[in-house]
Design a protein around this motif. Sequence first.
Motif, PDB file in Angstrom:
ATOM      1  N   GLU A 197       0.825  -1.212   0.000  1.00 43.97           N
ATOM      2  CA  GLU A 197       0.000   0.000   0.000  1.00 43.97           C
ATOM      3  C   GLU A 197       0.859   1.262   0.000  1.00 43.97           C
ATOM      4  O   GLU A 197       0.589   2.229  -0.716  1.00 43.97           O
ATOM      5  CB  GLU A 197      -0.912   0.003   1.234  1.00 43.97           C
ATOM      6  N   LYS A 198       1.907   1.259   0.807  1.00 41.63           N
ATOM      7  CA  LYS A 198       2.824   2.394   0.865  1.00 41.63           C
ATOM      8  C   LYS A 198       3.528   2.590  -0.480  1.00 41.63           C
ATOM      9  O   LYS A 198       3.732   3.719  -0.916  1.00 41.63           O
ATOM     10  CB  LYS A 198       3.876   2.190   1.969  1.00 41.63           C
ATOM     11  N   ILE A 199       3.886   1.493  -1.111  1.00 42.17           N
ATOM     12  CA  ILE A 199       4.568   1.573  -2.411  1.00 42.17           C
ATOM     13  C   ILE A 199       3.624   2.185  -3.445  1.00 42.17           C
ATOM     14  O   ILE A 199       3.990   3.108  -4.170  1.00 42.17           O
ATOM     15  CB  ILE A 199       5.060   0.184  -2.868  1.00 42.17           C
ATOM     16  N   LEU A 200       2.380   1.700  -3.521  1.00 44.10           N
ATOM     17  CA  LEU A 200       1.399   2.226  -4.475  1.00 44.10           C
ATOM     18  C   LEU A 200       1.107   3.706  -4.202  1.00 44.10           C
ATOM     19  O   LEU A 200       0.996   4.512  -5.130  1.00 44.10           O
ATOM     20  CB  LEU A 200       0.111   1.409  -4.417  1.00 44.10           C
ATOM     21  N   GLN A 201       0.993   4.065  -2.933  1.00 44.36           N
ATOM     22  CA  GLN A 201       0.748   5.459  -2.571  1.00 44.36           C
ATOM     23  C   GLN A 201       1.925   6.336  -3.021  1.00 44.36           C
ATOM     24  O   GLN A 201       1.741   7.430  -3.564  1.00 44.36           O
ATOM     25  CB  GLN A 201       0.546   5.579  -1.060  1.00 44.36           C
ATOM     26  N   ALA A 202       3.145   5.854  -2.818  1.00 41.31           N
ATOM     27  CA  ALA A 202       4.341   6.613  -3.216  1.00 41.31           C
ATOM     28  C   ALA A 202       4.389   6.781  -4.736  1.00 41.31           C
ATOM     29  O   ALA A 202       4.740   7.853  -5.247  1.00 41.31           O
ATOM     30  CB  ALA A 202       5.603   5.914  -2.719  1.00 41.31           C
ATOM     31  N   ILE A 203       4.007   5.737  -5.474  1.00 42.40           N
ATOM     32  CA  ILE A 203       3.994   5.806  -6.942  1.00 42.40           C
ATOM     33  C   ILE A 203       2.962   6.833  -7.406  1.00 42.40           C
ATOM     34  O   ILE A 203       3.241   7.671  -8.275  1.00 42.40           O
ATOM     35  CB  ILE A 203       3.717   4.413  -7.554  1.00 42.40           C
ATOM     36  N   GLU A 204       1.757   6.814  -6.810  1.00 40.59           N
ATOM     37  CA  GLU A 204       0.714   7.776  -7.177  1.00 40.59           C
ATOM     38  C   GLU A 204       1.164   9.206  -6.889  1.00 40.59           C
ATOM     39  O   GLU A 204       0.962  10.114  -7.691  1.00 40.59           O
ATOM     40  CB  GLU A 204      -0.587   7.455  -6.432  1.00 40.59           C
ATOM     41  N   GLU A 205       1.783   9.418  -5.722  1.00 45.83           N
ATOM     42  CA  GLU A 205       2.287  10.751  -5.384  1.00 45.83           C
ATOM     43  C   GLU A 205       3.384  11.192  -6.360  1.00 45.83           C
ATOM     44  O   GLU A 205       3.449  12.355  -6.765  1.00 45.83           O
ATOM     45  CB  GLU A 205       2.811  10.774  -3.944  1.00 45.83           C
ATOM     46  N   GLY A 206       4.234  10.239  -6.738  1.00 43.41           N
ATOM     47  CA  GLY A 206       5.293  10.544  -7.707  1.00 43.41           C
ATOM     48  C   GLY A 206       4.722  10.941  -9.058  1.00 43.41           C
ATOM     49  O   GLY A 206       5.174  11.918  -9.676  1.00 43.41           O
ATOM     50  N   ILE A 207       3.709  10.199  -9.507  1.00 42.37           N
ATOM     51  CA  ILE A 207       3.049  10.529 -10.781  1.00 42.37           C
ATOM     52  C   ILE A 207       2.411  11.915 -10.701  1.00 42.37           C
ATOM     53  O   ILE A 207       2.537  12.725 -11.622  1.00 42.37           O
ATOM     54  CB  ILE A 207       2.000   9.444 -11.151  1.00 42.37           C
ATOM     55  N   ASP A 208       1.736  12.203  -9.579  1.00 43.70           N
ATOM     56  CA  ASP A 208       1.125  13.528  -9.405  1.00 43.70           C
ATOM     57  C   ASP A 208       2.172  14.638  -9.474  1.00 43.70           C
ATOM     58  O   ASP A 208       1.953  15.686 -10.106  1.00 43.70           O
ATOM     59  CB  ASP A 208       0.378  13.608  -8.063  1.00 43.70           C
ATOM     60  N   LYS A 209       3.318  14.408  -8.831  1.00 45.60           N
ATOM     61  CA  LYS A 209       4.383  15.421  -8.863  1.00 45.60           C
ATOM     62  C   LYS A 209       4.893  15.632 -10.284  1.00 45.60           C
ATOM     63  O   LYS A 209       5.126  16.771 -10.707  1.00 45.60           O
ATOM     64  CB  LYS A 209       5.541  15.000  -7.950  1.00 45.60           C
ATOM     65  N   ILE A 210       5.062  14.544 -11.024  1.00 48.43           N
ATOM     66  CA  ILE A 210       5.549  14.654 -12.412  1.00 48.43           C
ATOM     67  C   ILE A 210       4.532  15.404 -13.271  1.00 48.43           C
ATOM     68  O   ILE A 210       4.883  16.302 -14.039  1.00 48.43           O
ATOM     69  CB  ILE A 210       5.853  13.256 -12.990  1.00 48.43           C
TER      70      ILE A 210
END
Length: 195
Positions: free
Chosen positions: A25-38
């Motif tokens: 869950e933490k990994i998926l959340q981090a990926i989503e946040e990373g995509i949002d930042k990009i």
Amino acid sequence: DDFNFAYEAFQQNAMHYILKTEGDEKILQAIEEGIDKIVNRRHMLARIRDAEQRYTQMVPAYRRQLLTQLLLGENTTSNLLELSRDSFEYIYVVIARCDAHHGSISACHKLVAQSTVERTVAESLNDALLWSDSVLLDNNYVWFFSMRDNRECASSLFQLMRKARSHLESQLALPLFFVVADHSVEISQLHTKYL
């Protein structure tokens, strides 16, 4: 959980640091946040490019307005500070009057006269010319030629104006009477040179 490893990761622009034990869950959340930042960064860069493009498109119109105000002797000191002094360092002024044999000159012929002179000078001076512009005041054309350096080019401009005049007279039967500044003029003294 080694701090040195985390520090090294952030030194290489890591967005997140997740321990293996934190779960999917933490990994998926981090990926989503990373995509949002990009995505946000791309939108921000697009807005910056759009603003730069709009500014670049506005500069000639703003410069023309400022030069017109200066020619008329209007106080534009605060406006001068907004534009780079480099773009106004060495300006030559050419003033011309077009007279038609019968009546007034058509708008089309006026535009042709303006662009013919600018094109003739630009093609000949090439890299020496920083920018050129023109305005029509009191039935007079005023061309501004900003040079990259302080080379003396009044005689060159005079010859180029003769070439443009010859072209306009032969192609459009449009007489062009002109004067060329004998040396570059300081931008704040433009109206005195024009008068």
